[in-house]
Design a protein around this motif. Sequence first.
Motif, PDB file in Angstrom:
ATOM      1  N   GLY A  29       0.829  -1.321   0.024  1.00  0.00           N
ATOM      2  CA  GLY A  29      -0.255   0.007   0.142  1.00  0.00           C
ATOM      3  C   GLY A  29       0.835   1.355   0.043  1.00  0.00           C
ATOM      4  N   GLN A  30       1.991   1.342   0.613  1.00  0.00           N
ATOM      5  CA  GLN A  30       2.709   2.348   0.879  1.00  0.00           C
ATOM      6  C   GLN A  30       3.542   2.759  -0.554  1.00  0.00           C
ATOM      7  N   LEU A  31       3.871   1.633  -1.228  1.00  0.00           N
ATOM      8  CA  LEU A  31       4.389   1.488  -2.314  1.00  0.00           C
ATOM      9  C   LEU A  31       3.374   2.350  -3.516  1.00  0.00           C
ATOM     10  N   LYS A  32       2.263   1.706  -3.300  1.00  0.00           N
ATOM     11  CA  LYS A  32       1.218   2.197  -4.339  1.00  0.00           C
ATOM     12  C   LYS A  32       1.088   3.730  -4.033  1.00  0.00           C
ATOM     13  N   GLN A  33       1.162   4.151  -2.871  1.00  0.00           N
ATOM     14  CA  GLN A  33       0.958   5.548  -2.501  1.00  0.00           C
ATOM     15  C   GLN A  33       2.134   6.472  -3.215  1.00  0.00           C
ATOM     16  N   LEU A  34       3.278   5.867  -2.799  1.00  0.00           N
ATOM     17  CA  LEU A  34       4.711   6.695  -3.241  1.00  0.00           C
ATOM     18  C   LEU A  34       4.786   6.458  -4.864  1.00  0.00           C
ATOM     19  N   THR A  35       4.406   5.655  -5.438  1.00  0.00           N
ATOM     20  CA  THR A  35       4.879   5.459  -6.908  1.00  0.00           C
ATOM     21  C   THR A  35       3.511   6.088  -7.714  1.00  0.00           C
ATOM     22  N   GLY A  36       2.567   6.205  -7.026  1.00  0.00           N
ATOM     23  CA  GLY A  36       1.414   6.487  -8.039  1.00  0.00           C
ATOM     24  C   GLY A  36       0.697   5.351  -8.747  1.00  0.00           C
ATOM     25  N   LEU A  37       1.555   4.214  -8.748  1.00  0.00           N
ATOM     26  CA  LEU A  37       0.688   2.991  -9.284  1.00  0.00           C
ATOM     27  C   LEU A  37      -0.486   2.294  -9.207  1.00  0.00           C
ATOM     28  N   SER A  38      -1.106   1.631  -9.942  1.00  0.00           N
ATOM     29  CA  SER A  38      -2.263   1.169  -9.557  1.00  0.00           C
ATOM     30  C   SER A  38      -2.000  -0.255  -8.607  1.00  0.00           C
ATOM     31  N   ARG A  39      -3.046  -0.567  -7.813  1.00  0.00           N
ATOM     32  CA  ARG A  39      -2.963  -1.793  -7.001  1.00  0.00           C
ATOM     33  C   ARG A  39      -2.185  -2.810  -7.720  1.00  0.00           C
ATOM     34  N   PRO A  40      -2.955  -3.273  -8.823  1.00  0.00           N
ATOM     35  CA  PRO A  40      -2.642  -4.548  -9.412  1.00  0.00           C
ATOM     36  C   PRO A  40      -1.219  -4.395 -10.003  1.00  0.00           C
ATOM     37  N   THR A  41      -0.814  -3.372 -10.601  1.00  0.00           N
ATOM     38  CA  THR A  41       0.664  -3.171 -11.026  1.00  0.00           C
ATOM     39  C   THR A  41       1.563  -3.133  -9.902  1.00  0.00           C
ATOM     40  N   VAL A  42       1.331  -2.801  -8.721  1.00  0.00           N
ATOM     41  CA  VAL A  42       2.161  -2.948  -7.622  1.00  0.00           C
ATOM     42  C   VAL A  42       2.432  -4.218  -7.132  1.00  0.00           C
ATOM     43  N   ALA A  43       1.075  -5.113  -7.235  1.00  0.00           N
ATOM     44  CA  ALA A  43       1.178  -6.542  -6.852  1.00  0.00           C
ATOM     45  C   ALA A  43       1.903  -7.283  -7.889  1.00  0.00           C
ATOM     46  N   ASP A  44       1.849  -6.916  -9.127  1.00  0.00           N
ATOM     47  CA  ASP A  44       2.666  -7.637  -9.875  1.00  0.00           C
ATOM     48  C   ASP A  44       4.293  -7.231  -9.747  1.00  0.00           C
ATOM     49  N   LEU A  45       4.596  -6.096  -9.836  1.00  0.00           N
ATOM     50  CA  LEU A  45       6.132  -5.840  -9.420  1.00  0.00           C
ATOM     51  C   LEU A  45       6.679  -6.426  -8.151  1.00  0.00           C
ATOM     52  N   VAL A  46       5.738  -6.577  -6.974  1.00  0.00           N
ATOM     53  CA  VAL A  46       6.196  -7.060  -5.714  1.00  0.00           C
ATOM     54  C   VAL A  46       6.452  -8.518  -6.008  1.00  0.00           C
ATOM     55  N   GLU A  47       5.711  -9.184  -6.938  1.00  0.00           N
ATOM     56  CA  GLU A  47       5.812 -10.516  -7.178  1.00  0.00           C
ATOM     57  C   GLU A  47       6.995 -10.940  -7.979  1.00  0.00           C
ATOM     58  N   ARG A  48       7.239 -10.232  -8.931  1.00  0.00           N
ATOM     59  CA  ARG A  48       8.279 -10.215  -9.842  1.00  0.00           C
ATOM     60  C   ARG A  48       9.778 -10.164  -9.094  1.00  0.00           C
ATOM     61  N   LEU A  49       9.686  -8.942  -8.151  1.00  0.00           N
ATOM     62  CA  LEU A  49      11.018  -8.804  -7.511  1.00  0.00           C
ATOM     63  C   LEU A  49      11.193  -9.640  -6.516  1.00  0.00           C
TER      64      LEU A  49
END
Length: 415
Positions: A29-49
């Motif tokens: 949630g904090q990554l979403k707020q700081l990056t301005g990305l959507s929740r699904p996009t943040v979920a995808d990048l967290v999974e990749r990393l």
Amino acid sequence: MPASPSTARAINDRLALSLLQQEGPLTAGQLKQLTGLSRPTVADLVERLTAAGLIAVVGEAGEQRRGPNAKVYGIVADRAHLAALDVRTEGVAVTVADLVGRVLAEASVPIDGDTGTGPAVEQAVALVERVVKEAGADRLHTVGIGAPGLIDPASGELRDSGGLPAWHRRLVAALQERLPEARVSVENETNLAALAEQRDGAARDRDTFVLLWLGHGTGAAVVLDGALRRGASGGTGEIGFLPVPGTAALPSATDCAGGFHSLAAAAAVVDLAARYGMSPAGGEGPSAVGVVRAAVDVVEAAVGRVREPSNGVVPASSAGRFLDALADRLAVGIAAVVAILDPGCVVLGGEVGRAGGEELAARVQDRIARMTPLPTEVRSTTLGGGAVLRGALLTARERAQEELFTPRDRPLPRV
């Protein structure tokens, strides 16, 4: 032209990793707020990393919260280990840290001037190996070295110099031989100190400044518009060779005696102090750091800023005159730099700069104000001699992260 999906993913991944490095562990949630990305996009990048082994769950945001957003993600610190070296004329210091820069072990060893090249190199390499073992690291990913002298901008190698021990140049090659998997790089010590002062020290609020290194020798580092400037041959900041009044001769291509070095290097500071009857407090030997610190202690005690030094055997008037004379010398070199670069800020670095503190910096600033119409603030280092190790560690960490955080099949654009 819009970015391709793979490029967009690379940019998002890099942004998230940069935030985790700067801010520490964060929730999705904090990554979403700081990056301005959507929740699904943040979920995808967290999974990749996470799958790439770059980040991992390090805790939860709160005892009462559950679900994906409650997980706190952080960079996997032990994914790589780094070493930083501060190579001096009289010895070497080593720090080993993890990928987020947490220091795990450190040590130093003196190297006598009469030690041969081979034995000196072996002492330094053995120290590195010992500190790596003490840190619990299996191997090193990146090694950053700070050393005096010129660094060839084309090859990145330490150039030969008659004024430096031969083991300095041999050490870089020896480390690469003994640590074949590590990425070993060398940078001028003053340049590294400037990077540390800009990131964590006296120049945190400046994107243009000059660091004047005051230690065994003298040097300067130039940062303009946020970028470190090295010059065509890597010699930007070789202020020891600057011809100045007050010396017996001119410097030569192979010897800075006669240049600014003759006025401000450690030996010259000790000689100057002797003229004013200064001796180090606390029974220290005749070192530049000792005499400058003693003078500052006496002067500050005289005006009530600190208590009377227990070993203050010199009148405050003598200590003040010594600091004035030293400030006069430093101002001669700094004024030349200011006239050419107009940096707006000069940091007095190194062990001697730290010993002089605000007392010496204020005296230098007063003289500069009388010598040039260009407004220039003079500050004292907040890092001292430790700035070189700090700068070497910062550069090693950045290089390691650049490689580890960049997928081999798609380079990450800079953000």
